[in-house]
Design an enzyme around this catalytic site. Structure first.
Site, mmCIF file in Angstrom:
data_model
loop_
_atom_site.group_PDB
_atom_site.id
_atom_site.type_symbol
_atom_site.label_atom_id
_atom_site.label_comp_id
_atom_site.label_asym_id
_atom_site.label_seq_id
_atom_site.Cartn_x
_atom_site.Cartn_y
_atom_site.Cartn_z
ATOM 1 N N CYS A 142 36.241 -63.828 -10.373
ATOM 2 C CA CYS A 142 35.820 -63.252 -11.659
ATOM 3 C C CYS A 142 34.397 -63.704 -12.019
ATOM 4 O O CYS A 142 33.582 -62.901 -12.483
ATOM 5 C CB CYS A 142 36.791 -63.662 -12.749
ATOM 6 S SG CYS A 142 37.158 -65.426 -12.781
ATOM 7 N N HIS A 221 35.426 -67.151 -19.600
ATOM 8 C CA HIS A 221 34.381 -68.034 -19.076
ATOM 9 C C HIS A 221 33.065 -67.659 -19.772
ATOM 10 O O HIS A 221 32.892 -66.523 -20.233
ATOM 11 C CB HIS A 221 34.134 -67.809 -17.586
ATOM 12 C CG HIS A 221 35.313 -68.010 -16.695
ATOM 13 N ND1 HIS A 221 36.004 -69.187 -16.588
ATOM 14 C CD2 HIS A 221 35.887 -67.163 -15.791
ATOM 15 C CE1 HIS A 221 36.962 -69.064 -15.686
ATOM 16 N NE2 HIS A 221 36.914 -67.844 -15.189
#
Ligand code: NAD
Length: 345
Positions: A142, A221
């Site tokens: 990701c 994130h």
């Protein structure tokens, strides 16, 4: 129709299954579960045939005993598939590779596996063409997918790019109960971290290093990125923003104007607009956090770790099956189909 198997119906697997199901050129022929537990009910509701991760007859029989129809083991599933998307936990997938090769199906691994194991990696914007008709690949993590989304178009404009970035990583996915930290900041002591250098598995021309810390949050994130552009790049802050605005799967918003100034608000926005599971496939870049000073570009981007790789898996299927050579055409087709279930406003 491309017949797609999902091996590992967890966080990523269930999302890839629904994204495949939304496309008109591919279909789900089955999903695997290791045992008749949490997750089987979702597969039943969706109408996806359930298979056992293993071929052992006692493990297969356990599903019927628990009230689920199990159509067989992994070998049976591979027998009715053209391609398998391996969504097993990181580093577990390597043990499945031989089974895929023996069954003669194409295979896609996820970012928890090493590039060295697959010899090929994938993001839609970086190297779709290099993945055309190959037997197998790995959709990068990701974080690496997120870096690729914004850095590849920048590289294509500049012709060279040197990047340092810090990954501020979520400690666990919202559904995880066994990972941490819960009250500490944990540096990744392997320096540089794998995230930046992993970009070079899909775009070797970008020179990039990264460091990473895990923090007690579960939802996204955050990347803090500093990129060195070559002399004569011809860009300013506004034209960089404009460039990204014209690329797929990037959302640009002003924190000052919208009030979306944290990852919590980004995720709330995703829920507000009706995204399934509250997912955000796009990379979120704050317009007012972008600054180009001479040759140095600074920006922040937020990554929804559970979902940015989902549409990339769909494009990777088309690349491996050789059915769509143009990455932008595949992205448009994938995203239009997903929009129908994702309620994109
Ligand atoms: P997960 O633990 O949520 O799901 C994995 C599933 O695979 C589970 O259902 C598990 O029972 C099953 N499984 C266990 N052993 C298996 C085996 N031998 N063969 C097949 N299936 C098996 O994991 P996840 O978060 O979905 O991660 C899957 C992959 O995607 C990993 O490589 C991970 O690094 C990568 N990835 C995860 C995220 C994320 O944020 N969750 C983001 C990008 C990439």
């Amino acid at each position: 129709m491309i017949r797609v198997a999902i091996n590992g119906y967890g966080t990523i697997g269930k999302r890839v299954a629904d994204a495949v199901d939304a496309q008109d050129d591919m279909q789900i022929v089955g999903v695997t579960k290791t045992r008749p537990a949490f997750g089987c009910d979702l597969a039943v509701r969706k109408g996806y045939p359930i298979y056992c991760t293993y071929d052992d007859t006692d493990k297969i029989a356990a599903f019927a005993a628990a009230g689920y129809q199990c159509h067989g083991g992994l070998s049976d599933l591979l027998g009715v598939a053209d391609i398998v998307i391996d969504c097993s936990p990181g580093k577990v997938g390597a043990s499945n590779l031989e089974k895929y090769q023996q069954a003669g199906v194409k295979w896609i691994f996820q970012g928890g596996e090493k590039h060295a194991m697959t010899g090929m990696s994938y993001t839609s914007s970086a190297n779709h063409a290099a993945n055309l008709n190959v037997n197998g690949t790995r959709v990068v993590s990701c974080n690496t997918t997120g870096l690729s989304r914004t850095l590849v178009p920048l590289y294509h404009h500049c012709g060279e790019l040197s990047v340092e970035c810090t990954m501020i990583r979520r400690a666990a996915d919202p559904g995880d109960s066994s990972k941490g930290p819960i009250n500490a900041i944990k540096p990744v002591l392997k320096v540089p971290s794998h995230h930046g250098p992993d970009v070079m598995t899909v775009k070797p021309e970008i020179i990039i290093n990264s460091m990473a810390v895990a923090v007690p949050t579960t939802i996204m994130h955050m990347h803090v990125i500093v990129a060195q552009l070559p002399e004569g790049h011809g860009l300013d802050t506004e034209s960089v923003i404009e460039m990204w605005a014209n690329e797929p799967r990037i959302i640009l918003m002003s924190g000052g104007e919208t009030g979306i100034t944290t990852t919590a608000e980004v995720m709330e926005y995703a829920r507000d607009i009706g995204r399934k599971w509250g997912d955000l496939h796009e990379i979120f870049v704050w317009r007012d956090g972008v600054k180009l000073e001479h040759n140095t570009l600074y920006y922040f981007q937020a990554i929804h770790q559970e979902s940015d790789v989902i549409p990339e898996n769909i494009d990777a299927i088309r690349a491996l099956m050789g059915t769509e050579p143009d990455w932008r055409a595949s992205v448009a087709r994938t995203d239009n189909a997903i929009a129908k279930y994702n309620n994109i406003l």
